[in-house]
Design a protein around this motif. Structure first.
Motif, PDB file in Angstrom:
ATOM      1  N   ILE A 223       9.860  11.733   8.682  1.00  0.00           N
ATOM      2  CA  ILE A 223      10.782  12.461   7.815  1.00  0.00           C
ATOM      3  C   ILE A 223      10.765  13.926   8.230  1.00  0.00           C
ATOM      4  CG2 ILE A 223       8.999  12.870   6.036  1.00  0.00           C
ATOM      5  CD1 ILE A 223      11.260  12.580   3.941  1.00  0.00           C
ATOM      6  N   SER A 224      11.941  14.546   8.234  1.00  0.00           N
ATOM      7  CA  SER A 224      12.022  15.958   8.581  1.00  0.00           C
ATOM      8  C   SER A 224      12.442  16.777   7.367  1.00  0.00           C
ATOM      9  CB  SER A 224      13.013  16.182   9.716  1.00  0.00           C
ATOM     10  OG  SER A 224      14.327  15.897   9.278  1.00  0.00           O
TER      11      SER A 224
ATOM     12  N   THR B 298       3.065  16.531  -0.257  1.00  0.00           N
ATOM     13  CA  THR B 298       2.538  15.301   0.322  1.00  0.00           C
ATOM     14  C   THR B 298       3.671  14.392   0.788  1.00  0.00           C
ATOM     15  OG1 THR B 298       0.548  15.392  -1.051  1.00  0.00           O
ATOM     16  CG2 THR B 298       1.157  13.235  -0.181  1.00  0.00           C
ATOM     17  N   VAL B 299       3.459  13.794   1.942  1.00  0.00           N
ATOM     18  CA  VAL B 299       4.369  12.766   2.448  1.00  0.00           C
ATOM     19  C   VAL B 299       3.721  11.409   2.198  1.00  0.00           C
ATOM     20  CG1 VAL B 299       5.459  11.773   4.494  1.00  0.00           C
ATOM     21  CG2 VAL B 299       5.372  14.257   4.202  1.00  0.00           C
TER      22      VAL B 299
ATOM     23  N   GLY C 161      10.527  -5.482  11.177  1.00  0.00           N
ATOM     24  CA  GLY C 161      10.328  -5.356   9.733  1.00  0.00           C
ATOM     25  C   GLY C 161      10.549  -3.957   9.215  1.00  0.00           C
ATOM     26  N   LYS C 162      11.585  -3.285   9.723  1.00  0.00           N
ATOM     27  CA  LYS C 162      11.834  -1.893   9.341  1.00  0.00           C
ATOM     28  C   LYS C 162      11.939  -1.704   7.840  1.00  0.00           C
ATOM     29  CE  LYS C 162      14.278  -0.416  13.534  1.00  0.00           C
ATOM     30  NZ  LYS C 162      13.423   0.715  13.891  1.00  0.00           N
ATOM     31  N   ASP C 163      12.474  -2.662   7.156  1.00  0.00           N
ATOM     32  CA  ASP C 163      12.707  -2.487   5.727  1.00  0.00           C
ATOM     33  C   ASP C 163      11.429  -2.550   4.914  1.00  0.00           C
ATOM     34  OD1 ASP C 163      14.026  -5.851   5.028  1.00  0.00           O
ATOM     35  OD2 ASP C 163      12.297  -5.140   6.157  1.00  0.00           O
ATOM     36  N   ARG C 164      10.297  -2.833   5.566  1.00  0.00           N
ATOM     37  CA  ARG C 164       9.020  -2.864   4.849  1.00  0.00           C
ATOM     38  C   ARG C 164       8.399  -1.472   4.735  1.00  0.00           C
ATOM     39  NH1 ARG C 164       4.810  -5.213   6.731  1.00  0.00           N
ATOM     40  NH2 ARG C 164       5.339  -5.192   8.965  1.00  0.00           N
ATOM     41  N   PHE C 165       8.932  -0.521   5.494  1.00  0.00           N
ATOM     42  CA  PHE C 165       8.349   0.819   5.546  1.00  0.00           C
ATOM     43  C   PHE C 165       9.293   1.839   4.910  1.00  0.00           C
ATOM     44  CE2 PHE C 165       4.905  -0.379   8.296  1.00  0.00           C
ATOM     45  CZ  PHE C 165       5.400  -1.433   9.045  1.00  0.00           C
ATOM     46  N   THR C 166       8.748   2.619   3.980  1.00  0.00           N
ATOM     47  CA  THR C 166       9.530   3.666   3.321  1.00  0.00           C
ATOM     48  C   THR C 166       8.727   4.955   3.333  1.00  0.00           C
ATOM     49  OG1 THR C 166      10.520   2.021   1.834  1.00  0.00           O
ATOM     50  CG2 THR C 166      10.736   4.336   1.222  1.00  0.00           C
ATOM     51  N   ILE C 167       9.393   6.035   3.706  1.00  0.00           N
ATOM     52  CA  ILE C 167       8.727   7.332   3.728  1.00  0.00           C
ATOM     53  C   ILE C 167       9.397   8.238   2.699  1.00  0.00           C
ATOM     54  CG2 ILE C 167      10.206   8.345   5.531  1.00  0.00           C
ATOM     55  CD1 ILE C 167       7.627   9.611   6.710  1.00  0.00           C
ATOM     56  N   SER C 168       8.577   9.081   2.069  1.00  0.00           N
ATOM     57  CA  SER C 168       9.127   9.981   1.050  1.00  0.00           C
ATOM     58  C   SER C 168       8.308  11.258   1.002  1.00  0.00           C
ATOM     59  CB  SER C 168       9.140   9.309  -0.325  1.00  0.00           C
ATOM     60  OG  SER C 168       7.825   8.966  -0.727  1.00  0.00           O
ATOM     61  N   TRP C 169       8.917  12.276   0.423  1.00  0.00           N
ATOM     62  CA  TRP C 169       8.290  13.601   0.322  1.00  0.00           C
ATOM     63  C   TRP C 169       8.184  13.973  -1.152  1.00  0.00           C
ATOM     64  CZ3 TRP C 169       5.594  17.514   1.811  1.00  0.00           C
ATOM     65  CH2 TRP C 169       5.826  18.803   1.321  1.00  0.00           C
ATOM     66  N   ASN C 170       6.974  14.361  -1.556  1.00  0.00           N
ATOM     67  CA  ASN C 170       6.759  14.859  -2.906  1.00  0.00           C
ATOM     68  C   ASN C 170       6.488  16.356  -2.810  1.00  0.00           C
ATOM     69  OD1 ASN C 170       5.402  15.682  -5.367  1.00  0.00           O
ATOM     70  ND2 ASN C 170       5.282  13.516  -5.880  1.00  0.00           N
ATOM     71  N   ASN C 171       7.472  17.139  -3.186  1.00  0.00           N
ATOM     72  CA  ASN C 171       7.361  18.594  -3.051  1.00  0.00           C
ATOM     73  C   ASN C 171       6.257  19.164  -3.924  1.00  0.00           C
ATOM     74  OD1 ASN C 171       8.485  21.117  -1.978  1.00  0.00           O
ATOM     75  ND2 ASN C 171       9.039  21.505  -4.108  1.00  0.00           N
ATOM     76  N   ALA C 172       6.120  18.646  -5.124  1.00  0.00           N
ATOM     77  CA  ALA C 172       5.112  19.171  -6.052  1.00  0.00           C
ATOM     78  C   ALA C 172       3.701  18.957  -5.523  1.00  0.00           C
ATOM     79  CB  ALA C 172       5.278  18.526  -7.419  1.00  0.00           C
ATOM     80  N   GLU C 173       3.512  17.824  -4.818  1.00  0.00           N
ATOM     81  CA  GLU C 173       2.187  17.505  -4.282  1.00  0.00           C
ATOM     82  C   GLU C 173       2.011  18.007  -2.860  1.00  0.00           C
ATOM     83  OE1 GLU C 173       1.932  13.290  -4.502  1.00  0.00           O
ATOM     84  OE2 GLU C 173       1.697  13.239  -6.684  1.00  0.00           O
TER      85      GLU C 173
ATOM     86  N   LEU D 238       0.854  -1.190   0.000  1.00  0.00           N
ATOM     87  CA  LEU D 238       0.000   0.000   0.000  1.00  0.00           C
ATOM     88  C   LEU D 238       0.880   1.226   0.000  1.00  0.00           C
ATOM     89  CD1 LEU D 238      -2.967  -0.313   2.549  1.00  0.00           C
ATOM     90  CD2 LEU D 238      -3.112   0.008   0.080  1.00  0.00           C
ATOM     91  N   LYS D 239       0.370   2.287  -0.613  1.00  0.00           N
ATOM     92  CA  LYS D 239       1.036   3.580  -0.545  1.00  0.00           C
ATOM     93  C   LYS D 239       0.053   4.571   0.050  1.00  0.00           C
ATOM     94  CE  LYS D 239       3.817   6.852  -3.233  1.00  0.00           C
ATOM     95  NZ  LYS D 239       4.367   7.164  -4.582  1.00  0.00           N
ATOM     96  N   LEU D 240       0.353   5.006   1.254  1.00  0.00           N
ATOM     97  CA  LEU D 240      -0.488   5.979   1.934  1.00  0.00           C
ATOM     98  C   LEU D 240       0.035   7.381   1.671  1.00  0.00           C
ATOM     99  CD1 LEU D 240      -0.886   4.192   5.385  1.00  0.00           C
ATOM    100  CD2 LEU D 240      -2.253   3.920   3.313  1.00  0.00           C
ATOM    101  N   SER D 241      -0.885   8.330   1.680  1.00  0.00           N
ATOM    102  CA  SER D 241      -0.516   9.719   1.429  1.00  0.00           C
ATOM    103  C   SER D 241      -0.971  10.605   2.574  1.00  0.00           C
ATOM    104  CB  SER D 241      -1.153  10.212   0.121  1.00  0.00           C
ATOM    105  OG  SER D 241      -0.712   9.449  -0.970  1.00  0.00           O
ATOM    106  N   CYS D 242      -0.164  11.604   2.861  1.00  0.00           N
ATOM    107  CA  CYS D 242      -0.483  12.608   3.869  1.00  0.00           C
ATOM    108  C   CYS D 242      -0.291  13.962   3.215  1.00  0.00           C
ATOM    109  CB  CYS D 242       0.439  12.454   5.070  1.00  0.00           C
ATOM    110  SG  CYS D 242       0.267  13.773   6.313  1.00  0.00           S
ATOM    111  N   GLU D 243      -1.401  14.593   2.851  1.00  0.00           N
ATOM    112  CA  GLU D 243      -1.332  15.894   2.182  1.00  0.00           C
ATOM    113  C   GLU D 243      -1.280  17.005   3.206  1.00  0.00           C
ATOM    114  OE1 GLU D 243      -4.440  16.658  -0.604  1.00  0.00           O
ATOM    115  OE2 GLU D 243      -3.581  18.577  -1.244  1.00  0.00           O
ATOM    116  N   LEU D 244      -0.282  17.876   3.069  1.00  0.00           N
ATOM    117  CA  LEU D 244      -0.122  19.012   3.969  1.00  0.00           C
ATOM    118  C   LEU D 244      -0.816  20.238   3.387  1.00  0.00           C
ATOM    119  CD1 LEU D 244       2.237  17.021   4.606  1.00  0.00           C
ATOM    120  CD2 LEU D 244       3.665  19.022   5.030  1.00  0.00           C
ATOM    121  N   SER D 245      -1.476  20.985   4.226  1.00  0.00           N
ATOM    122  CA  SER D 245      -2.005  22.276   3.808  1.00  0.00           C
ATOM    123  C   SER D 245      -1.705  23.313   4.891  1.00  0.00           C
ATOM    124  CB  SER D 245      -3.510  22.202   3.522  1.00  0.00           C
ATOM    125  OG  SER D 245      -4.233  21.859   4.674  1.00  0.00           O
TER     126      SER D 245
END
Length: 123
Positions: A51-52, A78-79, A64-76, A18-25
């Motif tokens: 992520i900071s 969104t984390v 199972g740390k390697d199952r979780f990946t966090i990333s930041w999409n600047n254009a969106e 799954l890929k979850l999204s967290c949209e910042l406003s």
């Protein structure tokens, strides 16, 4: 006003992803930290990964740390949280939360929270 909105949850079979999204406003990641927490039924909320704005990532997963990946999409603005090889114990409500300025494990240190998105892992 800072707001966080999660999306992407759902019903997934064991072994799926799954890929979850967290949209910042109202703000961007710069100068902030965004963490993903989860709360399984009948259990306390726990930190998963963070992520900071300076680029640091803290992985708090108990196993199972390697199952979780966090990333930041600047254009969106969104984390994203990518979870692979999902297991039944990953079932729960996933929340994203914000604090200044660096990652921290305890949920009490986070100021702004989204409403959460439900993830159910079942065959």
């Amino acid at each position: 006003q800072k707001q966080l909105v999660e999306s992407g949850g759902g019903l997934v079979q064991p072994g799926g992803s799954l890929k979850l999204s967290c949209e910042l406003s109202g703000f961007t990641l710069e100068g902030h930290a965004i963490a993903w927490f989860r709360q399984a039924p009948g259990k306390e909320r726990e930190a998963v990964i963070c992520i900071s704005g300076i680029g640091g990532i803290m992985n708090y997963a108990a196993s199972g740390k390697d199952r979780f990946t966090i990333s930041w999409n600047n254009a969106e603005n969104t984390v994203h949280l990518q979870v692979n090889d999902l297991k039944a114990e990953d079932t729960g409500v996933y929340y994203c939360a914000e604090r200044l300025p660096l990652c921290s494990g305890p949920d009490v240190n986070y100021l702004t929270w989204g409403r959460g998105t439900q993830v159910t892992v079942s065959s």
